[in-house]
Design a protein around this motif. Structure first.
Motif, PDB file in Angstrom:
ATOM      1  N   LYS A   1      -2.954   0.192  -5.065  1.00 52.99           N
ATOM      2  CA  LYS A   1      -3.507   1.533  -4.890  1.00 52.99           C
ATOM      3  C   LYS A   1      -4.975   1.525  -4.457  1.00 52.99           C
ATOM      4  O   LYS A   1      -5.644   2.563  -4.479  1.00 52.99           O
ATOM      5  N   SER A   2      -5.482   0.368  -4.089  1.00 46.04           N
ATOM      6  CA  SER A   2      -6.819   0.344  -3.474  1.00 46.04           C
ATOM      7  C   SER A   2      -6.778  -0.692  -2.351  1.00 46.04           C
ATOM      8  O   SER A   2      -7.406  -1.731  -2.405  1.00 46.04           O
ATOM      9  N   ALA A   3      -6.009  -0.347  -1.327  1.00 40.71           N
ATOM     10  CA  ALA A   3      -5.728  -1.299  -0.256  1.00 40.71           C
ATOM     11  C   ALA A   3      -6.783  -1.222   0.841  1.00 40.71           C
ATOM     12  O   ALA A   3      -7.285  -0.156   1.166  1.00 40.71           O
TER      13      ALA A   3
ATOM     14  N   VAL B   1      -4.524   8.136   6.203  1.00 42.20           N
ATOM     15  CA  VAL B   1      -4.021   6.977   6.937  1.00 42.20           C
ATOM     16  C   VAL B   1      -5.051   6.541   7.983  1.00 42.20           C
ATOM     17  O   VAL B   1      -5.327   5.349   8.155  1.00 42.20           O
TER      18      VAL B   1
ATOM     19  N   SER C   1      -7.965  -2.200   6.901  1.00 42.07           N
ATOM     20  CA  SER C   1      -8.800  -2.113   8.103  1.00 42.07           C
ATOM     21  C   SER C   1      -8.604  -3.300   9.044  1.00 42.07           C
ATOM     22  O   SER C   1      -8.960  -3.226  10.215  1.00 42.07           O
TER      23      SER C   1
ATOM     24  N   SER D   1       0.830  -1.209   0.000  1.00 41.44           N
ATOM     25  CA  SER D   1       0.000   0.000   0.000  1.00 41.44           C
ATOM     26  C   SER D   1       0.865   1.260   0.000  1.00 41.44           C
ATOM     27  O   SER D   1       0.770   2.083  -0.918  1.00 41.44           O
ATOM     28  N   PHE D   2       1.737   1.398   0.993  1.00 41.57           N
ATOM     29  CA  PHE D   2       2.596   2.594   1.035  1.00 41.57           C
ATOM     30  C   PHE D   2       3.591   2.596  -0.130  1.00 41.57           C
ATOM     31  O   PHE D   2       4.026   3.655  -0.571  1.00 41.57           O
TER      32      PHE D   2
ATOM     33  N   GLY E   1     -10.709   1.821   8.807  1.00 40.83           N
ATOM     34  CA  GLY E   1     -11.781   1.105   8.130  1.00 40.83           C
ATOM     35  C   GLY E   1     -12.831   1.984   7.477  1.00 40.83           C
ATOM     36  O   GLY E   1     -13.802   1.475   6.929  1.00 40.83           O
TER      37      GLY E   1
ATOM     38  N   ASP F   1     -13.226   2.517  18.384  1.00 41.02           N
ATOM     39  CA  ASP F   1     -12.636   1.189  18.198  1.00 41.02           C
ATOM     40  C   ASP F   1     -11.417   1.044  19.098  1.00 41.02           C
ATOM     41  O   ASP F   1     -10.352   1.594  18.829  1.00 41.02           O
TER      42      ASP F   1
ATOM     43  N   SER G   1      -7.910   4.756   6.372  1.00 47.08           N
ATOM     44  CA  SER G   1      -7.537   3.439   5.859  1.00 47.08           C
ATOM     45  C   SER G   1      -7.409   2.417   6.994  1.00 47.08           C
ATOM     46  O   SER G   1      -8.089   1.397   6.997  1.00 47.08           O
ATOM     47  N   PHE G   2      -6.558   2.701   7.970  1.00 48.23           N
ATOM     48  CA  PHE G   2      -6.402   1.753   9.082  1.00 48.23           C
ATOM     49  C   PHE G   2      -7.677   1.680   9.930  1.00 48.23           C
ATOM     50  O   PHE G   2      -7.961   0.666  10.549  1.00 48.23           O
TER      51      PHE G   2
ATOM     52  N   LYS H   1     -11.937   1.470   2.523  1.00 49.34           N
ATOM     53  CA  LYS H   1     -11.395   0.124   2.306  1.00 49.34           C
ATOM     54  C   LYS H   1     -10.760  -0.064   0.937  1.00 49.34           C
ATOM     55  O   LYS H   1     -10.480  -1.186   0.505  1.00 49.34           O
ATOM     56  N   SER H   2     -10.560   1.013   0.208  1.00 48.82           N
ATOM     57  CA  SER H   2      -9.765   0.902  -1.023  1.00 48.82           C
ATOM     58  C   SER H   2      -8.895   2.160  -1.112  1.00 48.82           C
ATOM     59  O   SER H   2      -9.064   3.004  -1.973  1.00 48.82           O
ATOM     60  N   ALA H   3      -7.963   2.237  -0.170  1.00 45.94           N
ATOM     61  CA  ALA H   3      -7.163   3.449  -0.009  1.00 45.94           C
ATOM     62  C   ALA H   3      -5.917   3.422  -0.892  1.00 45.94           C
ATOM     63  O   ALA H   3      -5.312   2.375  -1.099  1.00 45.94           O
ATOM     64  N   ASP H   4      -5.572   4.590  -1.402  1.00 47.40           N
ATOM     65  CA  ASP H   4      -4.307   4.746  -2.125  1.00 47.40           C
ATOM     66  C   ASP H   4      -3.360   5.542  -1.230  1.00 47.40           C
ATOM     67  O   ASP H   4      -3.464   6.760  -1.121  1.00 47.40           O
ATOM     68  N   LEU H   5      -2.443   4.836  -0.579  1.00 41.24           N
ATOM     69  CA  LEU H   5      -1.508   5.499   0.336  1.00 41.24           C
ATOM     70  C   LEU H   5      -0.143   5.725  -0.317  1.00 41.24           C
ATOM     71  O   LEU H   5       0.816   6.085   0.354  1.00 41.24           O
ATOM     72  N   SER H   6      -0.076   5.520  -1.634  1.00 46.22           N
ATOM     73  CA  SER H   6       1.225   5.551  -2.291  1.00 46.22           C
ATOM     74  C   SER H   6       1.873   6.932  -2.287  1.00 46.22           C
ATOM     75  O   SER H   6       3.068   7.066  -2.489  1.00 46.22           O
TER      76      SER H   6
ATOM     77  N   MET I   1      -4.428  -3.889  12.081  1.00 47.02           N
ATOM     78  CA  MET I   1      -4.205  -3.737  13.525  1.00 47.02           C
ATOM     79  C   MET I   1      -4.902  -4.835  14.308  1.00 47.02           C
ATOM     80  O   MET I   1      -4.381  -5.335  15.298  1.00 47.02           O
TER      81      MET I   1
ATOM     82  N   LEU J   1      -7.715  -0.401  17.810  1.00 48.07           N
ATOM     83  CA  LEU J   1      -6.780   0.294  16.924  1.00 48.07           C
ATOM     84  C   LEU J   1      -5.516   0.596  17.728  1.00 48.07           C
ATOM     85  O   LEU J   1      -5.562   0.679  18.955  1.00 48.07           O
TER      86      LEU J   1
END
Lengths: 548, 548
Positions: free
Chosen positions: A533-535, B524, A538, A527-528, B530, B389, B527-528, B533-538, A541, B392
């Protein structure tokens, strides 16, 4: 009969006197570079910068060889007159700007204090912008140039550094008649070569760092270089047209240097290679054997017979025929920081002394894998393989109010093990067999916790090189073959290399947990790192807490 | 005329003597709980567990009130006979299992050493599984129950804790005749109530933690509780049917306790509320004003007139009529760890002493926002608002080999500021106006770097409560209104509360950078956490380096 291996590391140079018959190490010495911070010239305003004063190399050369010979003389039967050759290995890509007489610019009064006129040390990352642009231009105009180095040209490499010099210090660039890799420059000095275009350059540096290949006309063509900067195209004529593997000699030792070093004049000098490449030879590299040199950073080397075809492997630093062993493709991968990460954590962040490492190791050595609930990314100095991206940074995930210094220390060790596994898996995915892993370097010898974690994470038995100076030994082996003490490299390696008795075998229970942790590592890594690019992160952790 | 506020914190209890006319604080004292580690009973095998010995509360009550009165006596004109009422606030949800006579089980020899028979401190997270199940069952069968608490029932709350006790310690559960929140139990003891069903329970704890509402028949119906465990349904009859706001009295001080404390017998005792709720009153909470009590954790309180309608706000801990001020909805949000995170970093991880905080603050106070290239998530103790939550965990992103202890310290402060902004934005998104922010608590008073960062990150001017004992002051205000010293709460607040002169205003330059960092934080975080759920962290690491 004896040969001498000279190994230029990041902070010091070592010389090693080796008996050709059995690889016995008769004398060795280490000399620290006198300049800068631990031998490195830094710029407090830019942590990407790392340079080295070329005079330090000659200072260290004379001193280390004399000390090693003096030590060897304590062995009955040794005589410096019986030294039949010498070999040199160095860090790289570490290019030095030189004048028309092969004298470093930094040796002249005018440029002595200019950081850009020094040797541009391998770990200098100032040219990350140029690297990205070279990657893009090559992808567009000469895709074949970068196909063998994972489709990414690095900021650590020759052309990025030269181009950056041209941009930020045009006067230095203009004053440089040529640029020489440190591994080519030291042999050229010993051989008395005073015209940079006449230096016998090794294919190791040329192929891995300078886009040199016999598949095209050596170095990149002028038309391509002109896309970067016309000055680089113009420089091409003052570099070299042919690079050589270790069957060739870099020259013969001049009388002047023979006298300075206390060696016979005229003995052959092996072609220069990078430290880990000769280190791989010193560790007994062969098809199926991966050599890991684990130090401040890690280099991974493998070979595949030149008679076979090797596919392009995304993210691998290079696939170069003859770069390690003549007759074999040399494959190189690596991690930009390993020991440096542990040092950063303990000494810079936690303000502990060097002894703190031992206490932390003891605190977490008996903990079970996954027990801390932590997961880290080993990118404090970027990622070399498999992402080839110096602009990535370190991550620590899973901290609670109870997380300790020692737990994070262990998580960082595990992170480097996951990085190591990503490399091994990438090789295997592309059909490069890996049956055994031989490790060398200070960490491999001194840190059984790390070695066991590496075995558990990678699923490979970790062996340890018999020599603690594998790089210098490899240089000495190359000199021994060149001087005729052995008919070929495999024979010389059989006679002159060994393994330590200890072997770290993967433990199935730990492997099971590490397989799960590695899957989480890859989720965050991909992801990082931009592979996904669609990670969906969730669950990361929660899965870490569940493993805990 | 004077009132007394008694404030039960996580590690100690404070008593405060206040003059009703102007809020002058005549005497105060703090008494640490004598048991466990800093007053908390821990389990080394489970870091989620946090309990407290009920006897500590009575020990601290007597000692703190006597000391505060002794201090007040130094003021001319003060006489303990002129104390006309007292109020109590405590942490929560901190339920105590009691017998049929309102005596804590832990006071009997049989259960004295049993961790499950103690007070279940607010920050106990052992019941995270039960919380998730209650959330799920409510969503399915009684969605209205959790609509006002962000659709998530927390592991910190009443029913989760009781159910967990029933599961892991059924004998303790069976021995408990009833369970009483600490904020209701202390007033009930002072009022001499010996039947738990006769305790005047406050709507603050009931509404925020126990799913109590006048919209349905008080506590959750038996049918629903039976879905959790029939034993909980059976317990319902031994709890309470009606909960009260601060217009009601919890009772009158018994002669026995009056003697112990040195106060007039028969004076009214205010209804019990949680510390931050009475703290909000002590800070002058009103419509448009957000009160932040910043300590080991942070609580955020706001009020909206009960004549308006407040929508359900996802992730907000609760919207309860009368929970803070009579006649207003009380809104609560919070961060599970703030000061605890800094303490964790400096004292546990970096093994520094308490003085180290000052050195680190000094080292990074003058750095520009974004200069470290770091980004952290403030989830070392889970996330209360807006993700609700507890599973986390904390994250640190952007480490290089040059990252220092002080830079990470600052990044952790910034992380808590981003968490604070997420809460403010959530309120505003749902139409709750926030024109001013009044902060209280040790950190708000002592850490101008943090306060400036909070201003720069949130874009709000940060004001500081005039009282450094805002919670105890709020309890004293409630007692003053109850005893008739003032006609209503707004009048009492006007007379008895104040602000410090200092105000931290957002600086536009810093705001600009923090807006960008907050966007990365949310990437971030979402993404973490939740939410995405389709995050681009690049781009995250690269954007951090670019800001640097």
């Amino acid at each position: 009969m004896y040969t001498l291996g000279i190994d230029y590391g990041t902070n010091s140079v070592r010389a090693l006197v080796v008996r050709c018959a059995d690889g016995a190490e008769l004398g060795s010495s280490t000399v620290n570079y006198p300049s800068g911070s631990q031998g490195i010239l830094l710029d407090p305003r830019d942590h990407h910068l790392a340079r080295q004063h070329p005079a330090d190399y000659l200072f260290g050369l004379e001193k280390s060889v004399r000390l090693a010979l003096a030590a060897a003389k304590k062995t009955r039967g040794f005589d410096a007159k019986k030294v039949i050759g010498l070999g040199v290995d160095t860090t790289g890509s570490s290019p030095i700007p030189v004048d028309a007489h092969n004298v470093p610019l930094a040796s002249s009064k005018k440029w002595a204090k200019n950081l850009h006129a020094q040797c541009w040390l391998w770990k200098d990352h100032t040219s990350w912008r140029e690297a990205a642009e070279i990657t893009q231009l090559a992808a567009q105009h000469r895709p074949q140039f970068i196909a063998k180095c994972g489709n990414t040209y690095s900021s650590e490499w020759f052309w990025s550094k030269l181009w950056h010099c041209r941009t930020v210090a045009p006067k230095v660039f203009a004053a440089a008649h040529s640029w020489v890799e440190l591994c080519d420059w030291v042999p050229s000095v010993l051989a008395g070569i005073t015209d940079p275009t006449q230096i016998k350059r090794g294919i190791c540096a040329a192929g891995h760092k300078s886009l040199y290949s016999d598949d095209w006309a050596g170095l990149p063509d002028k038309e391509f270089l002109a896309l970067l900067d016309p000055a680089l195209a113009e420089l091409r004529d003052r570099l070299y047209t042919k690079a050589y593997d270790a069957t060739e000699s870099a020259g013969a030792l001049t009388a002047e240097w023979a006298k300075k070093l206390g060696l016979p004049a005229g003995i052959p000098i092996a072609i220069g290679e990078f430290d880990v490449h000769y280190g791989a030879i010193g560790c007994g590299v062969a098809e199926g054997t991966l050599v890991k040199v684990i130090g401040t950073s890690t280099c991974d080397c493998g070979v595949v017979s030149a008679s076979k075809s090797v596919p392009d492997i995304p993210g691998i630093c290079g696939i170069v025929p003859g770069a390690i062993l003549p007759g074999f493709y040399g494959l190189e991968a690596g991690q930009s920081a390993v020991g440096d990460i542990f040092k950063w954590w303990v000494e810079l962040v936690c303000e502990g002394n060097a002894a703190r490492h031992a206490r932390l190791t003891q605190e977490v050595a008996k903990r079970k894998p996954g027990a801390s609930g932590l997961l880290a990314l080993d990118w404090q100095n970027g990622n070399r393989t498999i992402l080839v991206d110096p602009l990535l940074t370190g991550v620590i995930i899973g901290c609670t109010l109870h997380t300790t210094q020692a737990e994070i220390y262990r998580a960082l060790i595990e992170a480097t093990a996951f990085g190591a596994r990503a490399i091994i898996e990438r090789f295997k995915e592309y059909g490069v067999p890996i049956d055994r892993v031989v490790c060398a370097g200070g960490i491999a010898e001194k840190n059984p916790l790390l070695m066991q974690i590496y075995a558990d994470v990678t699923g490979c038995t970790m062996l340890v090189s018999g020599s603690s100076q594998a790089c210098a030994l490899g240089s000495a082996i190359s000199a021994a073959v060149l001087a005729g003490a052995h008919p070929d490299f495999p024979t010389a390696q059989r006679k002159m290399t060994s393994l330590k008795k200890v072997a770290f075998k993967p433990k199935p229970d730990a492997q099971k947990i590490y397989n799960q942790l590695y899957a989480l590592y890859r989720q965050v890594h991909d992801s990082f790192g931009g592979l996904n690019k669609s990670a969906d992160l969730s669950r990361v952790m929660k899965d870490l807490l569940a493993l805990k």
